[in-house]
Design an enzyme around this catalytic site. Structure first.
Site, PDB file in Angstrom:
ATOM      1  N   LYS A   1      28.623  37.867  37.014  1.00 51.24           N
ATOM      2  CA  LYS A   1      27.582  38.748  37.538  1.00 51.24           C
ATOM      3  C   LYS A   1      26.247  38.475  36.854  1.00 51.24           C
ATOM      4  O   LYS A   1      25.213  38.305  37.514  1.00 51.24           O
ATOM      5  CB  LYS A   1      27.989  40.209  37.339  1.00 51.24           C
ATOM      6  CG  LYS A   1      27.111  41.202  38.096  1.00 51.24           C
ATOM      7  CD  LYS A   1      27.450  42.640  37.728  1.00 51.24           C
ATOM      8  CE  LYS A   1      28.826  43.048  38.136  1.00 51.24           C
ATOM      9  NZ  LYS A   1      28.949  43.318  39.572  1.00 51.24           N
TER      10      LYS A   1
ATOM     11  N   ARG B   1      27.321  47.742  34.084  1.00 49.70           N
ATOM     12  CA  ARG B   1      28.423  47.106  34.819  1.00 49.70           C
ATOM     13  C   ARG B   1      29.060  45.994  33.993  1.00 49.70           C
ATOM     14  O   ARG B   1      28.410  45.383  33.158  1.00 49.70           O
ATOM     15  CB  ARG B   1      27.906  46.500  36.135  1.00 49.70           C
ATOM     16  CG  ARG B   1      27.297  47.479  37.107  1.00 49.70           C
ATOM     17  CD  ARG B   1      26.684  46.726  38.279  1.00 49.70           C
ATOM     18  NE  ARG B   1      25.975  47.580  39.198  1.00 49.70           N
ATOM     19  CZ  ARG B   1      26.480  48.084  40.324  1.00 49.70           C
ATOM     20  NH1 ARG B   1      27.729  47.818  40.649  1.00 49.70           N
ATOM     21  NH2 ARG B   1      25.761  48.840  41.116  1.00 49.70           N
TER      22      ARG B   1
ATOM     23  N   GLY C   1      36.400  45.452  41.036  1.00 45.22           N
ATOM     24  CA  GLY C   1      36.869  46.815  40.849  1.00 45.22           C
ATOM     25  C   GLY C   1      37.818  47.026  39.693  1.00 45.22           C
ATOM     26  O   GLY C   1      38.268  48.146  39.453  1.00 45.22           O
TER      27      GLY C   1
ATOM     28  N   MET D   1      37.279  46.580  36.381  1.00 42.81           N
ATOM     29  CA  MET D   1      36.671  47.148  35.167  1.00 42.81           C
ATOM     30  C   MET D   1      35.685  48.236  35.546  1.00 42.81           C
ATOM     31  O   MET D   1      35.432  48.487  36.722  1.00 42.81           O
ATOM     32  CB  MET D   1      36.031  46.034  34.340  1.00 42.81           C
ATOM     33  CG  MET D   1      37.066  45.122  33.706  1.00 42.81           C
ATOM     34  SD  MET D   1      36.330  43.769  32.798  1.00 42.81           S
ATOM     35  CE  MET D   1      35.725  42.734  34.113  1.00 42.81           C
TER      36      MET D   1
ATOM     37  N   ARG E   1      28.084  36.508  44.596  1.00 42.97           N
ATOM     38  CA  ARG E   1      29.184  35.748  44.003  1.00 42.97           C
ATOM     39  C   ARG E   1      29.868  34.985  45.133  1.00 42.97           C
ATOM     40  O   ARG E   1      29.719  35.337  46.307  1.00 42.97           O
ATOM     41  CB  ARG E   1      30.176  36.658  43.283  1.00 42.97           C
ATOM     42  CG  ARG E   1      30.796  37.717  44.176  1.00 42.97           C
ATOM     43  CD  ARG E   1      31.582  38.732  43.369  1.00 42.97           C
ATOM     44  NE  ARG E   1      32.018  39.856  44.198  1.00 42.97           N
ATOM     45  CZ  ARG E   1      32.474  40.990  43.715  1.00 42.97           C
ATOM     46  NH1 ARG E   1      32.549  41.172  42.413  1.00 42.97           N
ATOM     47  NH2 ARG E   1      32.855  41.967  44.511  1.00 42.97           N
TER      48      ARG E   1
ATOM     49  N   HIS F   1      37.652  48.306  48.889  1.00 43.64           N
ATOM     50  CA  HIS F   1      38.504  47.765  47.827  1.00 43.64           C
ATOM     51  C   HIS F   1      39.808  47.233  48.403  1.00 43.64           C
ATOM     52  O   HIS F   1      40.238  46.118  48.083  1.00 43.64           O
ATOM     53  CB  HIS F   1      38.793  48.857  46.790  1.00 43.64           C
ATOM     54  CG  HIS F   1      39.739  48.441  45.713  1.00 43.64           C
ATOM     55  ND1 HIS F   1      41.101  48.659  45.798  1.00 43.64           N
ATOM     56  CD2 HIS F   1      39.529  47.779  44.547  1.00 43.64           C
ATOM     57  CE1 HIS F   1      41.684  48.165  44.712  1.00 43.64           C
ATOM     58  NE2 HIS F   1      40.761  47.635  43.948  1.00 43.64           N
TER      59      HIS F   1
ATOM     60  N   SER G   1      65.296  11.021  38.458  1.00 44.36           N
ATOM     61  CA  SER G   1      64.706  12.262  38.957  1.00 44.36           C
ATOM     62  C   SER G   1      64.857  13.297  37.839  1.00 44.36           C
ATOM     63  O   SER G   1      65.975  13.573  37.410  1.00 44.36           O
ATOM     64  CB  SER G   1      65.429  12.732  40.215  1.00 44.36           C
ATOM     65  OG  SER G   1      64.884  13.941  40.664  1.00 44.36           O
TER      66      SER G   1
ATOM     67  N   CYS H   1      62.278  16.988  40.389  1.00 45.64           N
ATOM     68  CA  CYS H   1      62.818  17.753  41.510  1.00 45.64           C
ATOM     69  C   CYS H   1      63.139  19.194  41.135  1.00 45.64           C
ATOM     70  O   CYS H   1      63.749  19.916  41.915  1.00 45.64           O
ATOM     71  CB  CYS H   1      64.065  17.071  42.067  1.00 45.64           C
ATOM     72  SG  CYS H   1      65.418  16.962  40.878  1.00 45.64           S
TER      73      CYS H   1
ATOM     74  N   TYR I   1      56.619  10.623  42.401  1.00 43.46           N
ATOM     75  CA  TYR I   1      56.698  11.724  43.363  1.00 43.46           C
ATOM     76  C   TYR I   1      57.057  13.031  42.679  1.00 43.46           C
ATOM     77  O   TYR I   1      57.538  13.057  41.541  1.00 43.46           O
ATOM     78  CB  TYR I   1      57.722  11.413  44.472  1.00 43.46           C
ATOM     79  CG  TYR I   1      59.170  11.393  44.016  1.00 43.46           C
ATOM     80  CD1 TYR I   1      59.931  12.551  43.985  1.00 43.46           C
ATOM     81  CD2 TYR I   1      59.784  10.197  43.618  1.00 43.46           C
ATOM     82  CE1 TYR I   1      61.252  12.539  43.571  1.00 43.46           C
ATOM     83  CE2 TYR I   1      61.098  10.167  43.212  1.00 43.46           C
ATOM     84  CZ  TYR I   1      61.833  11.351  43.183  1.00 43.46           C
ATOM     85  OH  TYR I   1      63.148  11.332  42.761  1.00 43.46           O
TER      86      TYR I   1
END
Length: 869
Positions: free
Chosen positions: A6, A76, A85, A87, A329, A445, A754, A821, A841
């Site tokens: 911000k 803020r 929202g 904090m 933002r 929100h 693998s 895998c 892979y």
């Protein structure tokens, strides 16, 4: 990193020459100091804050603490990552019993001044003094009821004065202290509250859900107040420069006349659209009411998007014909919108393909797989709200976030129903399948957070009434009790009775474009873990380049096979075992044929039987009875045999290659079924399956050589009877530390490795994946580990074993193929590691293939960026 998102963007907008209310930022470094020094501040901070306040006074010709033009400020938060929202914020700070009179004179509006004071007392007391917001809401409702008033805007200055006095009296009774009148004391109370909110529960939950490090901290932004609630020529609003749900290049926003910013975000009043829309002529747009300011606002949007090269989420206020930009933002968006926006920006020549790929969070691609309502199914639509976040979800109605979390943890699907959500509901929103609110707009929100989470959401369903006391939802004349099932359609805003059938979504052309761009860039191939035709088809549809793990044990649990499997396990001799095996072989062959036909000439890695044998044994009296009817044994014999097979630690017991060594006939049957299936598929389709037979859980080269030789013997027998299999590799799964360390010896007998990272993590850590949830959360909280090693690959430990195995195997076998895998194959951070060490892979579950493809491309982009640095 220092100013927070911000603060940095406010400074940046100042540089761009936009009308930003003056202010200053207390950096994230102070937050770090604050928590490391028992919530105390650096010695020179007080003086710096006072000098900054004086600078604001000079710029605005105003005075903090009273005077002809009283300066009020907002306080803020601002982390470097957006946490909407989560904090705390305090508005109208600087008001007291004296400055409210000054504000009344300066604004020539006593009601506005008193309303601002009332709001400030309520907000400050909740956030700083710990007096619940609901206490003040009760007092407000009592005052309205006593005076026969319906809306807050109906309150007169006299009503406001009464409210202020009642608020202050309640604070005194609750805290044993008067509401603070000194603006400097108010300011430091608010600064501390914002820093404290960095570690409130909802912020902690949000950081965990979004992988935001706690050590980042938050900045605090002190900024001059501007007022959208000074009359009907004032307004406040929130807008996105493109549609955050669809990605359409069209301004998407809402505003409220005579309102403060939190009224829009909290959804207390239903806002109006910014742009005129012929379909909604009854809704008064900003474009119609304030055309000049609307055009000015559009120019600001264009300037911001051009500067940030991305869709922006902008907060603004118009005060007495003056436009102020309060925040910008990068806007949160659905994944489908993120993809469309990224592709459009490339086509608009704003960003490159690599930029586009880098902007999409791989994990969020699962949003695209959200089911939609089956258009052919009859449905009873109860009401309609705003389509705040796309997708359809069915579940039991719950009214509280804690209940949603509790039921979801026990496996229930729930829809969280709230009048409006607040940041305190974050855990319940995450647990729910969908969210329904009675109030709030498309930028409320609930809408913003649901879109970010990929949860379907219907907001602003004004026809619903929520009775939390009697735990029921009332829609017109229909009552829905707590626990009853409803369906919501976040794509069109419908709320539907009962559970409705859904259909899988069609992936857009934009998705295909992004995936093709990713495939052009990535180095890693992406395979799938699948063993049923259904999963294999899904995987192929999502772009799988082969099967990296076909678990054959999963094929034996069907009711028509499990009996033969049990007979094979419980067999007392070779002959008995061979009989059972001969019954299983046809099933296996058909399984492999169906997979080979789908995969064509893409590689298929088949892991021979691996699980602990106890998983197949009967565990009920009915199953025992069924087995006894088919084998030559008494009840006592069966009991004794099952006890003999019992193991204290079956995951490290008689499984994997140990089974292949002790009962070679099992692996021989599987090899025969695989090879014959391949030959028959080639005869039927003309395509030669590419087969990779994988031996699991070995710890020595000798084990592999013995089992591999038996497979080659089977290959020779099949060749004599049916012909040659042209594409056959035999390799192993590395899932034990010893196997990784002995990779140079093992590689002499392996065509591929693998890495089974699930078991390799278990055996390296000495932690059971099935039991680790009992204590790993504490390890994470105490920062003993940074992330659950079963979720994301431990590159320092497990990863080093993979790296060692790679480095030792290649000198002795230059053609060896290497991949992973385990479940880590679909985790972006793990994929980044696999790319960095040069594996061939990764393999993951079907629905994570798009994630893996995108993450593999991002890994290459990240690597190139680091090399440039």
């Amino acid at each position: 990193d220092i100013l927070g998102g911000k603060g940095a963007n406010l400074a940046e907008m100042n540089k761009l020459g936009l009308s930003v209310p003056p202010g200053f930022t207390i950096s994230t470094e102070v937050c770090d100091y604050y928590y490391k020094n028992d919530r105390k501040y650096p010695n020179d901070l007080t003086n710096q804050v006072e000098l900054s306040i004086k600078e604001m006074e000079k710029k605005l010709n105003s005075k903090f603490g009273g005077g002809n033009n009283p300066l009020l400020v907002s306080v803020r938060s601002g982390s470097r990552a957006s946490m909407p929202g989560m904090m705390d914020t305090v508005l109208n700070l600087g008001l007291n019993d004296d400055t409210v009179k000054d504000l009344s004179v300066a604004s020539n509006d006593e009601r506005f001044a008193l309303d601002s004071y009332r709001r400030f007392i309520q907000m400050y007391s909740d956030i700083v003094l710990g007096v619940p917001h609901s206490d003040f809401e009760e007092i407000l409702e009592e005052e309205k009821l006593a005076n026969n008033l319906i809306l807050d805007t109906d309150l007169s200055p006299s009503n406001m004065k009464t409210l202020v006095e009642r608020y202050k009296k309640h604070i005194k009774e609750t805290t044993n202290s008067d509401f603070p009148q000194d603006p400097i004391r108010q300011l430091w109370g608010a600064i501390s509250a914002v820093f404290d909110s960095w570690k409130n529960q909802r912020a902690i939950t949000y950081r965990k859900l979004n992988d935001i490090p706690e050590e980042w901290g938050t900045a605090v932004n002190i900024q001059a107040m501007v007022f959208g609630n000074m009359g009907d020529d004032c307004c406040t609003g929130v807008a996105f420069t493109r549609n955050p749900s669809t990605g359409e290049k069209k301004v998407y926003g809402e505003y409220l006349i005579n309102a403060q910013g939190e009224d829009v975000v909290a959804g207390i009043r239903t806002p109006q659209p910014l742009s005129a829309d012929k379909k909604n002529v009854e809704r008064n747009s900003l474009q119609e009411l304030m055309p000049q300011k609307y055009e000015e606002l559009i120019a600001v949007f264009n300037k911001l998007e051009k500067h940030y090269l991305d869709m922006q989420d902008v907060e603004f206020t118009i005060q007495k014909n003056k436009l102020w930009v309060l925040q910008t933002r990068n806007g949160k968006r659905t994944t489908s919108a993120a993809i469309k926006i990224a592709v459009d920006l490339v086509e608009e020549k704003v960003i490159s393909k690599k930029d586009a790929i880098s902007r999409i969070e791989p994990e969020t691609l699962e949003q695209l797989l959200h089911p939609t309502i089956d258009p052919n199914v009859e449905k009873k639509v109860l009401t309609k709200g705003l389509p705040a976040s796309p997708g359809a979800a069915s579940g039991r109605v719950v009214f509280f976030a804690d209940e949603a979390e509790k039921l979801a943890a026990s496996g229930e699907s729930v829809i969280l129903v709230r009048t409006e959500t607040s940041p305190e509901d974050i855990h319940g929103m995450h647990a729910a399948k969908g969210i329904l609110t009675a109030r709030g707009g498309m930028t409320s929100h609930a809408a913003v957070v649901a879109r970010g989470m990929g949860r379907p959401c219907v907001s602003g369903a004004s026809e619903i009434n929520i009775d939390e006391v009697h735990m029921k939802l009332i829609i017109k004349n229909v009552e829905i009790q707590n626990g009853e099932t409803i369906t919501i359609n976040g794509s069109n805003g419908e709320v539907i009775s009962g559970k409705i059938a859904t259909v899988e979504p069609e992936l857009s052309n934009y998705f295909s474009i992004i995936m093709n761009w990713a495939d052009e860039i990535k180095k890693l191939s992406v395979r799938t873990n699948a063993e049923t035709p259904e999963d294999v088809n899904i995987a192929k549809k999502f772009g799988a380049e082969g099967i990296g793990l076909c678990r054959t044990e999963h094929m034996f649990f069907d009711s028509n096979r499990i009996l033969y499997m049990r007979k094979m396990i419980l067999a007392q001799d070779f002959e008995e075992r061979q009989k059972a095996i001969s019954k299983l072989e046809p099933f296996q062959k058909e399984d492999f044929k169906s997979i080979f036909k789908i995969m064509g000439e893409l590689p298929v890695t088949i892991r021979l039987l691996d699980p602990p044998l106890h998983e197949f044994l009967p565990n009920s009296s009915e199953e025992n009875k069924e087995l006894l009817e088919t084998i030559n044994a008494t009840k006592e014999d069966l009991k004794n045999r099952i006890e003999q097979l019992g193991e204290l630690n079956p995951m490290l017991g008689h499984r994997g290659s140990r089974l292949g060594i002790t009962f070679p006939e099992i692996y021989k049957m599987q090899a025969k079924a695989i090879l014959e299936a391949a030959i028959e598929v080639k005869e039927e389709t003309g395509k030669s399956p590419v087969i990779e037979i994988m031996i699991p859980l070995i710890f020595s080269a000798k084990e592999l050589s013995i089992i591999k030789n038996s497979i080659i013997d089977i290959e020779n027998l099949v060749k004599e009877k049916k012909g040659k299999v042209s594409n056959l590799l035999v390799g192993t799964m590395i899932e034990l530390p010893r196997a990784a360390l002995m990779a140079d010896e093992i590689a002499k007998f392996a065509d591929f490795f693998s890495f089974g990272t699930n078991d390799l993590t278990q055996t390296t850590y000495g932690i059971s994946r099935d039991d680790s949830s009992r204590f790993l959360e504490i390890y994470l909280d105490k920062k003993i580990i940074d992330i659950d090693p079963f979720v994301s690959l431990d590159s320092k430990g497990v990863g080093q074993l993979i790296k060692i195995a790679k480095e030792k195997s290649i000198p002795v076998n230059k053609s060896i193929k290497l991949g992973i895998c385990g479940e880590h194959g679909g985790d972006p951070k793990s994929i980044e590691f696999c790319n960095s060490i040069g594996l061939d892979y990764v393999s993951c579950s079907p629905f994570r293939i798009p994630i893996a493809r995108l993450a593999a491309a991002q890994a290459v982009i990240f690597e190139e960026s680091n090399n440039l640095k």
